[in-house]
Design a protein around this motif. Structure first.
Motif, PDB file in Angstrom:
ATOM      1  N   ALA A  99       3.383  -2.022   5.489  1.00  0.00           N
ATOM      2  CA  ALA A  99       3.902  -3.374   5.229  1.00  0.00           C
ATOM      3  C   ALA A  99       5.362  -3.396   4.786  1.00  0.00           C
ATOM      4  O   ALA A  99       6.106  -4.306   5.149  1.00  0.00           O
ATOM      5  N   THR A 100       5.763  -2.426   3.989  1.00  0.00           N
ATOM      6  CA  THR A 100       7.170  -2.306   3.577  1.00  0.00           C
ATOM      7  C   THR A 100       7.547  -0.831   3.582  1.00  0.00           C
ATOM      8  O   THR A 100       6.674   0.036   3.442  1.00  0.00           O
ATOM      9  N   PRO A 101       8.817  -0.526   3.682  1.00  0.00           N
ATOM     10  CA  PRO A 101       9.246   0.881   3.649  1.00  0.00           C
ATOM     11  C   PRO A 101       8.982   1.555   2.295  1.00  0.00           C
ATOM     12  O   PRO A 101       9.044   2.774   2.190  1.00  0.00           O
ATOM     13  N   ASP A 102       8.671   0.755   1.276  1.00  0.00           N
ATOM     14  CA  ASP A 102       8.382   1.312  -0.049  1.00  0.00           C
ATOM     15  C   ASP A 102       7.005   1.970  -0.109  1.00  0.00           C
ATOM     16  O   ASP A 102       6.722   2.725  -1.037  1.00  0.00           O
ATOM     17  N   TYR A 103       6.125   1.649   0.844  1.00  0.00           N
ATOM     18  CA  TYR A 103       4.785   2.233   0.871  1.00  0.00           C
ATOM     19  C   TYR A 103       4.771   3.439   1.797  1.00  0.00           C
ATOM     20  O   TYR A 103       5.220   3.367   2.938  1.00  0.00           O
ATOM     21  N   PHE A 104       4.223   4.538   1.287  1.00  0.00           N
ATOM     22  CA  PHE A 104       4.121   5.775   2.055  1.00  0.00           C
ATOM     23  C   PHE A 104       2.705   6.033   2.547  1.00  0.00           C
ATOM     24  O   PHE A 104       2.504   6.801   3.478  1.00  0.00           O
ATOM     25  N   VAL A 105       1.702   5.426   1.876  1.00  0.00           N
ATOM     26  CA  VAL A 105       0.305   5.690   2.198  1.00  0.00           C
ATOM     27  C   VAL A 105      -0.550   4.451   1.886  1.00  0.00           C
ATOM     28  O   VAL A 105      -0.242   3.705   0.940  1.00  0.00           O
ATOM     29  N   GLU A 106      -1.576   4.250   2.682  1.00  0.00           N
ATOM     30  CA  GLU A 106      -2.526   3.153   2.476  1.00  0.00           C
ATOM     31  C   GLU A 106      -3.915   3.666   2.805  1.00  0.00           C
ATOM     32  O   GLU A 106      -4.099   4.386   3.790  1.00  0.00           O
ATOM     33  N   PHE A 107      -4.900   3.279   1.983  1.00  0.00           N
ATOM     34  CA  PHE A 107      -6.285   3.712   2.162  1.00  0.00           C
ATOM     35  C   PHE A 107      -7.168   2.501   2.443  1.00  0.00           C
ATOM     36  O   PHE A 107      -7.148   1.526   1.689  1.00  0.00           O
ATOM     37  N   SER A 108      -7.949   2.569   3.508  1.00  0.00           N
ATOM     38  CA  SER A 108      -8.914   1.524   3.847  1.00  0.00           C
ATOM     39  C   SER A 108     -10.307   2.134   3.704  1.00  0.00           C
ATOM     40  O   SER A 108     -10.609   3.152   4.339  1.00  0.00           O
ATOM     41  N   VAL A 109     -11.166   1.489   2.898  1.00  0.00           N
ATOM     42  CA  VAL A 109     -12.425   2.096   2.476  1.00  0.00           C
ATOM     43  C   VAL A 109     -13.612   1.188   2.776  1.00  0.00           C
ATOM     44  O   VAL A 109     -13.552  -0.021   2.547  1.00  0.00           O
TER      45      VAL A 109
END
Length: 113
Positions: A99-109
């Protein structure tokens, strides 16, 4: 069967419970590194699961999105200390623009209750 929405907002809920299954929104966190963001996001997953009577031993499926697949090992260094080794979920890890360059990782559970 009822549907329970946890922390609903204008665009999404942080979690949705349907029957004996909980679906979490993609979890991200602030931090200066993939490791820091992973640790904080996984802690938030623990909190959301506990709030509906579940925990990481009941994970069914996890999809991990990395802004840069070259950080796979860094994310796994945190994941490996967090995941319940006796009950690992099905898992996929992909590179994706987040979503933004500030996020490096996202987890969907997805987890059982």
């Amino acid at each position: 069967m009822s549907i329970q929405r946890i922390e609903p907002g204008p665009r999404m809920s942080q979690a949705v419970v349907h029957g004996d299954t909980v679906y979490l929104a993609g979890q991200v966190a602030e931090g200066a590194s993939v490791e820091a963001q992973s640790a904080a996001a996984l802690q938030r997953i623990d909190e959301l699961l506990a709030g509906v009577g579940s925990d990481k031993s009941k994970l069914l499926s996890v999809t991990i999105y990395l802004a840069d697949i070259a950080t796979f090992a860094e994310m796994n260094s945190v994941w490996d200390t967090w995941v319940d080794g006796a009950n690992p979920p099905a898992r996929a890890t992909v590179e994706a623009k987040l979503a933004t360059p500030d996020y490096f990782v996202e987890f969907s559970v997805i987890a059982a209750i």
